[in-house]
Design an enzyme around this catalytic site. Structure first.
Site, PDB file in Angstrom:
ATOM      1  N   ASP A 122      -0.795  -5.208  -5.354  1.00  0.00           N
ATOM      2  CA  ASP A 122       0.027  -5.034  -6.564  1.00  0.00           C
ATOM      3  C   ASP A 122      -0.712  -4.244  -7.643  1.00  0.00           C
ATOM      4  O   ASP A 122      -0.536  -4.500  -8.830  1.00  0.00           O
ATOM      5  CB  ASP A 122       0.475  -6.392  -7.131  1.00  0.00           C
ATOM      6  CG  ASP A 122       1.072  -7.275  -6.068  1.00  0.00           C
ATOM      7  OD1 ASP A 122       1.944  -6.776  -5.344  1.00  0.00           O
ATOM      8  OD2 ASP A 122       0.661  -8.436  -5.939  1.00  0.00           O
ATOM      9  N   GLY A 156      -0.214  -1.237  -8.372  1.00  0.00           N
ATOM     10  CA  GLY A 156       0.610  -0.121  -8.849  1.00  0.00           C
ATOM     11  C   GLY A 156       0.503   1.061  -7.892  1.00  0.00           C
ATOM     12  O   GLY A 156       0.623   2.211  -8.287  1.00  0.00           O
ATOM     13  N   LYS A 157       0.328   0.742  -6.603  1.00  0.00           N
ATOM     14  CA  LYS A 157       0.212   1.800  -5.589  1.00  0.00           C
ATOM     15  C   LYS A 157       1.473   2.637  -5.507  1.00  0.00           C
ATOM     16  O   LYS A 157       1.423   3.825  -5.257  1.00  0.00           O
ATOM     17  CB  LYS A 157      -0.041   1.192  -4.199  1.00  0.00           C
ATOM     18  CG  LYS A 157      -1.439   0.677  -4.004  1.00  0.00           C
ATOM     19  CD  LYS A 157      -1.706   0.324  -2.548  1.00  0.00           C
ATOM     20  CE  LYS A 157      -1.099  -0.962  -2.073  1.00  0.00           C
ATOM     21  NZ  LYS A 157      -1.581  -2.178  -2.721  1.00  0.00           N
ATOM     22  N   ASN A 159       5.620  -7.691   4.172  1.00  0.00           N
ATOM     23  CA  ASN A 159       4.979  -8.497   3.118  1.00  0.00           C
ATOM     24  C   ASN A 159       4.650  -7.610   1.917  1.00  0.00           C
ATOM     25  O   ASN A 159       4.426  -8.104   0.813  1.00  0.00           O
ATOM     26  CB  ASN A 159       3.703  -9.198   3.643  1.00  0.00           C
ATOM     27  CG  ASN A 159       2.761  -8.270   4.389  1.00  0.00           C
ATOM     28  OD1 ASN A 159       3.124  -7.149   4.716  1.00  0.00           O
ATOM     29  ND2 ASN A 159       1.566  -8.736   4.671  1.00  0.00           N
ATOM     30  N   GLY A 211       5.324  -4.709  -1.036  1.00  0.00           N
ATOM     31  CA  GLY A 211       6.474  -4.369  -1.865  1.00  0.00           C
ATOM     32  C   GLY A 211       6.098  -3.248  -2.813  1.00  0.00           C
ATOM     33  O   GLY A 211       5.126  -3.366  -3.546  1.00  0.00           O
ATOM     34  N   HIS A 212       6.803  -2.148  -2.734  1.00  0.00           N
ATOM     35  CA  HIS A 212       6.549  -1.026  -3.642  1.00  0.00           C
ATOM     36  C   HIS A 212       7.810  -0.750  -4.445  1.00  0.00           C
ATOM     37  O   HIS A 212       8.891  -0.663  -3.875  1.00  0.00           O
ATOM     38  CB  HIS A 212       6.200   0.259  -2.876  1.00  0.00           C
ATOM     39  CG  HIS A 212       4.857   0.220  -2.235  1.00  0.00           C
ATOM     40  ND1 HIS A 212       4.413   1.205  -1.386  1.00  0.00           N
ATOM     41  CD2 HIS A 212       3.860  -0.677  -2.331  1.00  0.00           C
ATOM     42  CE1 HIS A 212       3.188   0.897  -0.986  1.00  0.00           C
ATOM     43  NE2 HIS A 212       2.837  -0.236  -1.547  1.00  0.00           N
ATOM     44  N   GLN A 268      -1.123  -3.995   0.774  1.00  0.00           N
ATOM     45  CA  GLN A 268      -2.055  -5.050   0.350  1.00  0.00           C
ATOM     46  C   GLN A 268      -3.321  -4.395  -0.221  1.00  0.00           C
ATOM     47  O   GLN A 268      -3.215  -3.342  -0.820  1.00  0.00           O
ATOM     48  CB  GLN A 268      -2.361  -6.032   1.495  1.00  0.00           C
ATOM     49  CG  GLN A 268      -1.179  -6.909   1.869  1.00  0.00           C
ATOM     50  CD  GLN A 268      -0.250  -6.251   2.882  1.00  0.00           C
ATOM     51  OE1 GLN A 268      -0.697  -5.677   3.854  1.00  0.00           O
ATOM     52  NE2 GLN A 268       1.039  -6.337   2.673  1.00  0.00           N
ATOM     53  N   VAL A 320       8.028  -8.897  -3.616  1.00  0.00           N
ATOM     54  CA  VAL A 320       8.596  -9.448  -2.387  1.00  0.00           C
ATOM     55  C   VAL A 320       9.112 -10.869  -2.591  1.00  0.00           C
ATOM     56  O   VAL A 320      10.218 -11.210  -2.195  1.00  0.00           O
ATOM     57  CB  VAL A 320       7.531  -9.410  -1.249  1.00  0.00           C
ATOM     58  CG1 VAL A 320       7.998 -10.187  -0.031  1.00  0.00           C
ATOM     59  CG2 VAL A 320       7.228  -7.968  -0.876  1.00  0.00           C
ATOM     60  N   THR A 321       8.295 -11.709  -3.232  1.00  0.00           N
ATOM     61  CA  THR A 321       8.660 -13.128  -3.308  1.00  0.00           C
ATOM     62  C   THR A 321       9.089 -13.566  -4.703  1.00  0.00           C
ATOM     63  O   THR A 321       9.560 -14.689  -4.877  1.00  0.00           O
ATOM     64  CB  THR A 321       7.467 -14.007  -2.877  1.00  0.00           C
ATOM     65  OG1 THR A 321       6.352 -13.669  -3.712  1.00  0.00           O
ATOM     66  CG2 THR A 321       7.087 -13.782  -1.433  1.00  0.00           C
TER      67      THR A 321
END
Ligand code: IMP
Length: 429
Positions: free
Chosen positions: A13, A15-16, A38, A40-41, A223, A299-300
């Site tokens: 997370d 900020g990719k 798993n 999320g972007h 990740q 994602v979650t």
């Protein structure tokens, strides 16, 4: 001209999404090489917001997207994502999306086992995304995974499912969870097989062709190094290797194709899920950073834990990740703080140490040693050149560079693609 590999250097997370999107506009092909849904972007392009989990970000820029053999693929999650972005106007077809025929599948048994095991772990739970990532990778190395190419061979699928279900149903029953029948899994796969197979191809061969033709390839990591199964805060990690070296094996190219390794680091630290986090803040500053930085999992939806920048952790990530330069993101979230701290070392049982220990007990006892500097009151949000940054913000960035022993080659000052300060074009390196 070089290829570029992007990896996270903290706990994900960082900020990719924005950086990868910016680089994708300069690449021909964008490749995912590990992880699964798993990740999320979030990509903001004009009025459109794209939420990607499994699809390579390059598709948003009209580039070829590749899912390499190192990725674990939930076929239904993938098709749902393809349908969603197609409805937003993206073109996703076998010309624009190539999926390695040898990629292992995530099946419903994997999610069920992931969740049942987490429930059984109680206080020692890992805080997984519950999407079956760990069990799917376990099946891959245990040589019982169902791979995409198996869907084209009903007789192979049949005996492989027997072996796989014998293993998983035994475990699920032992954990008191529902088991699965072969017919259920077969029906679940049959529904998706023709569409999935239409994207499957020998990715290694196409990438080799592209490389020979001088096309620019961007390898998009998911990740981050501190979640790497070998180099992260084990066992509180994901189940894949996340370092740049794996871009080669997870895509089927040689190590020389990896090119410039751009590590992404947030100007502070966040973590979702359980596990050690030495610089975590449980006070108002931590809450302010979380609110300003919108630190909720893509994602979650879980709140992310927030803390100061940990230079010891990022220095290690740069070394094992082979990082050539850093993209520092979300500097603007620190605007207006009176003081800012950076972790420069740790204390363990009264001793000073300058690396993170490997044993979980020692990891939990580690205390951060801070260097504190004055903050800045001006806004850095939207800055596009060094000249627009307050002197104190520049000092902060320079100090980070010194401590992590890697240059900051790119600075991101807002979610907007153009609010970026570029020191060096990674593709020209
Ligand atoms: P898993 O990958 O679902 O097995 O989860 C293992 C650990 O990695 C958990 O702490 C997750 O919160 C974390 N994790 C997995 N993917 C991401 C990601 O994309 N960003 C941040 N954390 C992640």
């Amino acid at each position: 001209m070089s290829n570029v590999t992007v990896i996270g250097t903290q706990w994900g997370d960082e900020g990719k999404g924005k950086i990868v999107d910016w680089l994708a506009s300069r690449a021909d092909i964008v490749v995912r090489f590990q992880g699964g849904h798993n990740a999320g972007h979030t990509l903001v392009v004009g009025e459109q917001v794209y939420k990607l989990s499994l699809l390579p970000s390059g598709l948003v820029r009209g580039k070829v997207g590749v899912i390499g053999n190192g990725v674990v693929v939930d076929p239904h999650a993938l098709m749902t994502e393809i349908d969603r972005v197609s409805a937003q106007g993206l073109v996703v077809n076998p010309e624009t999306l190539w999926i390695a025929e040898s990629a292992p599948l995530i099946l419903p048994v994997h999610g069920a086992l992931d969740r049942a095991r987490e429930a059984a772990r109680g206080d020692h739970k890992i805080g997984t995304t519950g999407r079956g990532i760990g069990p799917a990778y376990e099946d891959k190395v245990a040589r019982r995974a169902i791979r995409i190419c198996d869907l084209a061979e009903p007789e192979t699928l049949d005996w492989k499912l027997d072996e796989l279900l014998l293993h998983h149903n035994t475990l699920l029953a032992g954990l008191g969870a529902d088991t699965f029948t072969k017919e259920e899994i077969k029906a679940w796969l049959a529904e998706i097989a023709p569409r999935l197979l239409s994207f499957a191809c020998p990715v290694w061969d196409r990438l080799d062709e592209a490389r020979r033709a001088g096309r620019r390839i961007l390898f998009e990591g998911a990740q981050a190094v501190m979640l790497d199964v070998d180099h992260g805060t084990y066992p509180y990690v994901t189940s894949s290797n996340t370092i740049a070296a794996v871009a080669a094996s997870g895509a089927g190219v040689g190590p020389s194709s990896i090119g410039f390794v751009l590590g992404i680091a947030k100007a502070y630290t966040t973590r979702v899920g359980e596990g050690p986090f030495p610089t975590e803040l449980h006070d108002d500053i931590g809450r302010t950073i979380g609110e300003r930085g919108h630190e909720f999992g893509t994602v979650t939806g879980r709140s992310r834990r927030c803390g100061w920048f940990d230079a010891v952790m990022v220095r290690r990530a740069c070394r094992v990740g082979g990082v050539s330069g850093i993209a520092l993101t979300k500097l603007d979230i620190l605007d207006g703080l009176d003081e800012i701290s950076i972790c420069t070392g740790y204390e363990l049982d009264g001793e000073k140490i300058n690396f993170f220990p490997s044993a979980p007990g020692a990891q939990a006892r580690v205390r951060p040693v801070y260097e504190t500097m004055p903050g800045w009151q001006e806004t850095t949000a939207g800055a596009r050149s060094w000249a627009e940054l307050p002197a104190q913000a520049i000092k902060y960035v320079r100090r980070i560079e010194e401590l992590i022993e890697a240059p900051v080659t790119l600075l991101s000052t807002s979610p907007e693609r153009d609010d970026t300060i570029l020191m060096r074009d990674p593709f020209e390196d």
